[in-house]
Design a protein around this motif. Structure first.
Motif, PDB file in Angstrom:
ATOM      1  N   SER A 144       0.717  -1.212   0.047  1.00 19.43           N
ATOM      2  CA  SER A 144       0.068   0.078   0.035  1.00 19.43           C
ATOM      3  C   SER A 144       0.938   1.338  -0.080  1.00 19.43           C
ATOM      4  O   SER A 144       0.475   2.307  -0.623  1.00 19.43           O
ATOM      5  CB  SER A 144      -0.933   0.179   1.126  1.00 19.43           C
ATOM      6  OG  SER A 144      -0.190  -0.310   2.399  1.00 19.43           O
ATOM      7  N   TYR A 145       1.957   1.344   0.512  1.00 16.90           N
ATOM      8  CA  TYR A 145       2.860   2.489   0.514  1.00 16.90           C
ATOM      9  C   TYR A 145       3.311   2.785  -0.679  1.00 16.90           C
ATOM     10  O   TYR A 145       3.466   3.837  -0.954  1.00 16.90           O
ATOM     11  CB  TYR A 145       4.015   2.497   1.637  1.00 16.90           C
ATOM     12  CG  TYR A 145       5.151   1.380   1.258  1.00 16.90           C
ATOM     13  CD1 TYR A 145       5.940   2.009   0.666  1.00 16.90           C
ATOM     14  CD2 TYR A 145       4.950   0.009   1.598  1.00 16.90           C
ATOM     15  CE1 TYR A 145       7.230   0.904   0.143  1.00 16.90           C
ATOM     16  CE2 TYR A 145       6.046  -0.731   1.492  1.00 16.90           C
ATOM     17  CZ  TYR A 145       7.162  -0.441   0.626  1.00 16.90           C
ATOM     18  OH  TYR A 145       7.922  -1.361   0.275  1.00 16.90           O
ATOM     19  N   PHE A 146       3.608   1.703  -1.600  1.00 17.59           N
ATOM     20  CA  PHE A 146       3.925   1.784  -2.928  1.00 17.59           C
ATOM     21  C   PHE A 146       3.137   2.386  -3.873  1.00 17.59           C
ATOM     22  O   PHE A 146       3.151   3.170  -4.548  1.00 17.59           O
ATOM     23  CB  PHE A 146       4.427   0.343  -3.437  1.00 17.59           C
ATOM     24  CG  PHE A 146       5.517   0.550  -4.763  1.00 17.59           C
ATOM     25  CD1 PHE A 146       6.545   1.122  -4.756  1.00 17.59           C
ATOM     26  CD2 PHE A 146       4.779   0.195  -5.977  1.00 17.59           C
ATOM     27  CE1 PHE A 146       7.390   1.201  -5.964  1.00 17.59           C
ATOM     28  CE2 PHE A 146       5.447   0.402  -7.118  1.00 17.59           C
ATOM     29  CZ  PHE A 146       6.825   0.744  -7.009  1.00 17.59           C
ATOM     30  N   ILE A 147       1.862   1.880  -3.595  1.00 15.02           N
ATOM     31  CA  ILE A 147       0.590   2.469  -4.352  1.00 15.02           C
ATOM     32  C   ILE A 147       0.494   4.198  -4.162  1.00 15.02           C
ATOM     33  O   ILE A 147       0.130   4.666  -4.967  1.00 15.02           O
ATOM     34  CB  ILE A 147      -0.597   1.453  -4.104  1.00 15.02           C
ATOM     35  CG1 ILE A 147      -0.600   0.243  -4.531  1.00 15.02           C
ATOM     36  CG2 ILE A 147      -1.920   2.363  -4.873  1.00 15.02           C
ATOM     37  CD1 ILE A 147      -1.272  -0.650  -4.408  1.00 15.02           C
ATOM     38  N   ALA A 148       0.568   4.262  -2.841  1.00 18.11           N
ATOM     39  CA  ALA A 148       0.519   5.670  -2.289  1.00 18.11           C
ATOM     40  C   ALA A 148       1.536   6.536  -3.057  1.00 18.11           C
ATOM     41  O   ALA A 148       1.127   7.358  -3.412  1.00 18.11           O
ATOM     42  CB  ALA A 148       0.380   5.836  -0.854  1.00 18.11           C
ATOM     43  N   ARG A 149       2.872   5.865  -3.024  1.00 17.88           N
ATOM     44  CA  ARG A 149       3.837   6.680  -3.691  1.00 17.88           C
ATOM     45  C   ARG A 149       3.582   6.930  -5.024  1.00 17.88           C
ATOM     46  O   ARG A 149       3.706   8.269  -5.539  1.00 17.88           O
ATOM     47  CB  ARG A 149       5.037   6.005  -3.407  1.00 17.88           C
ATOM     48  CG  ARG A 149       6.204   7.179  -3.791  1.00 17.88           C
ATOM     49  CD  ARG A 149       7.711   6.314  -3.231  1.00 17.88           C
ATOM     50  NE  ARG A 149       7.553   5.086  -3.067  1.00 17.88           N
ATOM     51  CZ  ARG A 149       8.666   4.243  -2.860  1.00 17.88           C
ATOM     52  NH1 ARG A 149       9.883   4.424  -2.897  1.00 17.88           N
ATOM     53  NH2 ARG A 149       8.518   2.954  -2.646  1.00 17.88           N
TER      54      ARG A 149
END
Length: 156
Positions: free
Chosen positions: A144-149
């Motif tokens: 999820s942090y990668f999608i947000a980035r």
């Protein structure tokens, strides 16, 4: 975010998740993109829906799909998110899985002056959704942090 009917009751992340889950279900059923469902319902109605989501989640999801399609006059389209190259996409995410992907993206990108409904409308209208909904590329499996980035950077 405060419930519009009960001012002492806070809207939780679970209510946001429920809306994301139902958006996915309705979009799949109608062969439409998720943004079509989001944009087919007024912001004031989203405020109402998130305020009653803690009750709606007890209903049969098929009944809620029927109600949303009829009440908001949503039409069938020709985009089938499940139409993927099975050689490249061995596993298709369920509506519950995609509801979680979108819920996390909304929560991780929520502005300080933004409520869940505003975040929902913003995220579902972003171009990144076309990539997330392309199950052949598998972007939805990223952390999820990668999608947000990727959201902040304008793509993967």
């Amino acid at each position: 975010m405060t419930n519009i009917y009960f001012e002492d009751e806070e809207i939780t992340e679970n209510e946001l998740y429920f809306l994301c889950y139902m958006i996915e279900r309705v979009a799949r059923r109608l062969h439409q993109r998720n943004c079509y469902v989001v944009n087919g319902i007024d912001r004031s109605e989203w405020m109402r829906l998130i305020s009653v989501a803690n009750v709606l989640h007890c209903e049969n999801p098929l009944k809620i799909e029927d109600e949303w399609i009829e009440e908001y006059k949503l039409q069938y389209g020709n985009f089938d998110v499940l139409d993927v190259d099975t050689e490249l996409a061995k596993i298709i995410p369920t509506p519950t899985q995609m509801g979680k992907v979108y819920q996390r993206l909304i929560l991780q990108t929520l502005g300080s002056e933004e409520n869940y409904v505003d975040g929902l409308i913003r995220v579902y209208n972003d171009e990144l959704c076309e990539t997330l909904d392309n199950y052949t590329c598998g972007a939805f499996y990223e952390p999820s942090y990668f999608i947000a980035r990727a959201y902040y950077n304008g793509g993967f």
